[in-house]
Design an enzyme around this catalytic site. Structure first.
Site, mmCIF file in Angstrom:
data_model
loop_
_atom_site.group_PDB
_atom_site.id
_atom_site.type_symbol
_atom_site.label_atom_id
_atom_site.label_comp_id
_atom_site.label_asym_id
_atom_site.label_seq_id
_atom_site.Cartn_x
_atom_site.Cartn_y
_atom_site.Cartn_z
ATOM 1 N N LYS A 1 0.812 -1.222 0.000
ATOM 2 C CA LYS A 1 0.000 0.000 0.000
ATOM 3 C C LYS A 1 0.843 1.269 0.000
ATOM 4 O O LYS A 1 2.035 1.255 0.303
ATOM 5 C CB LYS A 1 -0.994 -0.036 1.165
ATOM 6 C CG LYS A 1 -2.170 -0.957 0.818
ATOM 7 C CD LYS A 1 -3.310 -0.880 1.773
ATOM 8 C CE LYS A 1 -4.451 -1.774 1.249
ATOM 9 N NZ LYS A 1 -5.425 -2.086 2.271
ATOM 10 N N ARG B 1 -3.881 -10.073 4.763
ATOM 11 C CA ARG B 1 -4.322 -10.101 3.351
ATOM 12 C C ARG B 1 -3.197 -9.528 2.490
ATOM 13 O O ARG B 1 -2.870 -8.350 2.609
ATOM 14 C CB ARG B 1 -5.602 -9.258 3.229
ATOM 15 C CG ARG B 1 -6.163 -9.182 1.823
ATOM 16 C CD ARG B 1 -7.365 -8.239 1.770
ATOM 17 N NE ARG B 1 -7.920 -8.165 0.430
ATOM 18 C CZ ARG B 1 -7.445 -7.371 -0.521
ATOM 19 N NH1 ARG B 1 -6.419 -6.565 -0.295
ATOM 20 N NH2 ARG B 1 -8.011 -7.373 -1.721
HETATM 21 N N1 HH2 Z 1 -7.529 -3.602 0.721
HETATM 22 C C1 HH2 Z 1 -7.844 -3.588 -0.597
HETATM 23 C C2 HH2 Z 1 -8.980 -4.257 -1.064
HETATM 24 N N2 HH2 Z 1 -9.770 -4.968 -0.210
HETATM 25 N N3 HH2 Z 1 -10.246 -5.737 1.969
HETATM 26 C C3 HH2 Z 1 -9.940 -5.781 3.276
HETATM 27 N N4 HH2 Z 1 -10.713 -6.478 4.127
HETATM 28 N N5 HH2 Z 1 -8.854 -5.119 3.796
HETATM 29 C C4 HH2 Z 1 -8.020 -4.386 2.996
HETATM 30 O O1 HH2 Z 1 -7.054 -3.782 3.521
HETATM 31 C C5 HH2 Z 1 -8.304 -4.317 1.588
HETATM 32 C C6 HH2 Z 1 -9.451 -5.015 1.109
HETATM 33 C C7 HH2 Z 1 -6.975 -2.836 -1.565
HETATM 34 O O2 HH2 Z 1 -5.955 -3.657 -2.074
HETATM 35 P P1 HH2 Z 1 -5.989 -4.367 -3.510
HETATM 36 O O3 HH2 Z 1 -7.100 -5.353 -3.589
HETATM 37 O O4 HH2 Z 1 -4.658 -4.912 -3.825
HETATM 38 O O5 HH2 Z 1 -6.188 -3.172 -4.524
HETATM 39 P P2 HH2 Z 1 -7.401 -2.684 -5.417
HETATM 40 O O6 HH2 Z 1 -8.477 -2.243 -4.480
HETATM 41 O O7 HH2 Z 1 -6.831 -1.549 -6.219
HETATM 42 O O8 HH2 Z 1 -7.860 -3.858 -6.258
#
Ligand code: HH2
Length: 291
Positions: A224, A259
């Site tokens: 992040k 995660r």
């Molecule tokens: N972070 C992201 C998405 N979903 N869900 C939970 N429970 N906690 C988190 O910290 C979280 C989440 C963002 O990360 P990522 O899926 O890699 O990115 P994007 O939203 O751009 O797909």
């Protein structure tokens, strides 16, 4: 004993910290957008993450990076359902669906998913609580201020940790009053969702205060932006070591699920961190021990 009850199984969270591997079927996720947009590649990637030691797979069809716009229902279903259908029954690990839409959750659970990961903590869709209750899914309730489009504009808190804790306590109580059993609920402070660098750091420093909510904690620091800021502007693909440090700090503070994108290195770091921290006699100083 700490357990997480899902549709058809119960995960033991007291023995081991679990690694949730991220599978983004999106063209625009912040760190891996477009890489696994093709269903075959997404499925291969999912299987690879399980081989690397993922305990859970989290499948998402909508990027929630700061500034992102929502994806229409049809499009999100087109992205995630074929993958859930392909993986369900073939894998020993449970599948989580990262969505804010009740219809996406409902269809994914019908296709064999086990967990609803809702970044709005059941605020985004009035039908989500009913889907969770009726299916018996595990539920992740996450803290976020505003929406992904607006959340990073100017997040202000008098006390970020107290406010996140109060929010999560309220959402968990609401979920329970909607008929979702306590054993099905996991809480997440939402690292990077409407938080400045300082606010994210304070959440890490005082994370054990969230443990007082008496519920399992999931932490999602992977690649992040706060890590990029701490690392002199490092891009997402240069944030692995930062992710590992944040994972170890989270485990020390009592987190039971992490995660992440980089499952293999994180699984190794988790194994060592747990061996160091959770030796009960004597306990590792300053860390929370689950045993
Ligand atoms: N972070 C992201 C998405 N979903 N869900 C939970 N429970 N906690 C988190 O910290 C979280 C989440 C963002 O990360 P990522 O899926 O890699 O990115 P994007 O939203 O751009 O797909």
């Amino acid at each position: 004993m700490m357990h997480w009850q899902l549709t058809d199984r119960t995960l033991d969270l007291s023995r081991r910290v679990l690694v949730m591997g991220i599978v983004n079927v999106t063209p625009d996720s912040f760190s891996d957008g477009g890489r696994f947009f093709d269903p075959d590649r997404a499925a291969d990637h999912a299987l690879e993450l399980v081989e690397q030691g993922a305990d859970i797979l989290d499948i998402g069809g909508e990027s929630t990076r700061p500034g992102s716009d929502p994806v229409p229902l049809d499009e999100e279903l087109r992205r995630v359902l074929p993958l859930v259908e392909r993986l369900a029954g073939r894998l020993s690990v449970p599948l989580s669906i990262d969505t804010t839409k009740a219809e996406v959750a409902r269809r994914a659970l019908a296709a064999g998913a086990h967990i609803i990961n809702d970044i709005t903590a059941l605020r985004g869709d009035p039908d989500m609580a009913a889907v969770a209750r009726e299916t018996g899914a595990g539920v992740v309730l996450m803290h976020m201020v505003g929406t992904p489009r607006t959340m990073q504009l100017d997040p202000v808190y008098a006390d970020v940790v107290a406010e996140v804790a109060a929010f999560l306590a309220e959402r968990a109580a609401l979920a329970e009053s909607a008929g979702i059993a306590r054993e099905r609920i996991v809480l997440d402070p939402g690292i990077g969702f409407g938080k400045t660098l300082e606010q994210n750091l304070e959440l890490f420093r005082r994370m054990r205060e969230l443990g007082r909510l008496g519920r399992p904690l999931l932490i999602g620091p992977s690649r992040k932006a706060f890590l990029g800021k701490l690392l002199g502007g490092a891009p997402p693909d240069a944030r692995l070591e930062g992710t590992l440090a944040a994972v170890v700090a989270s485990i020390c503070a009592g987190a039971r699920i992490v995660r992440v994108h980089d499952v293999a290195p994180v699984a190794r770091a988790v194994a060592v961190a747990q061996a160091l921290i959770e030796r009960p006699d004597p306990p590792f100083p300053h860390c929370v021990s689950a045993s």
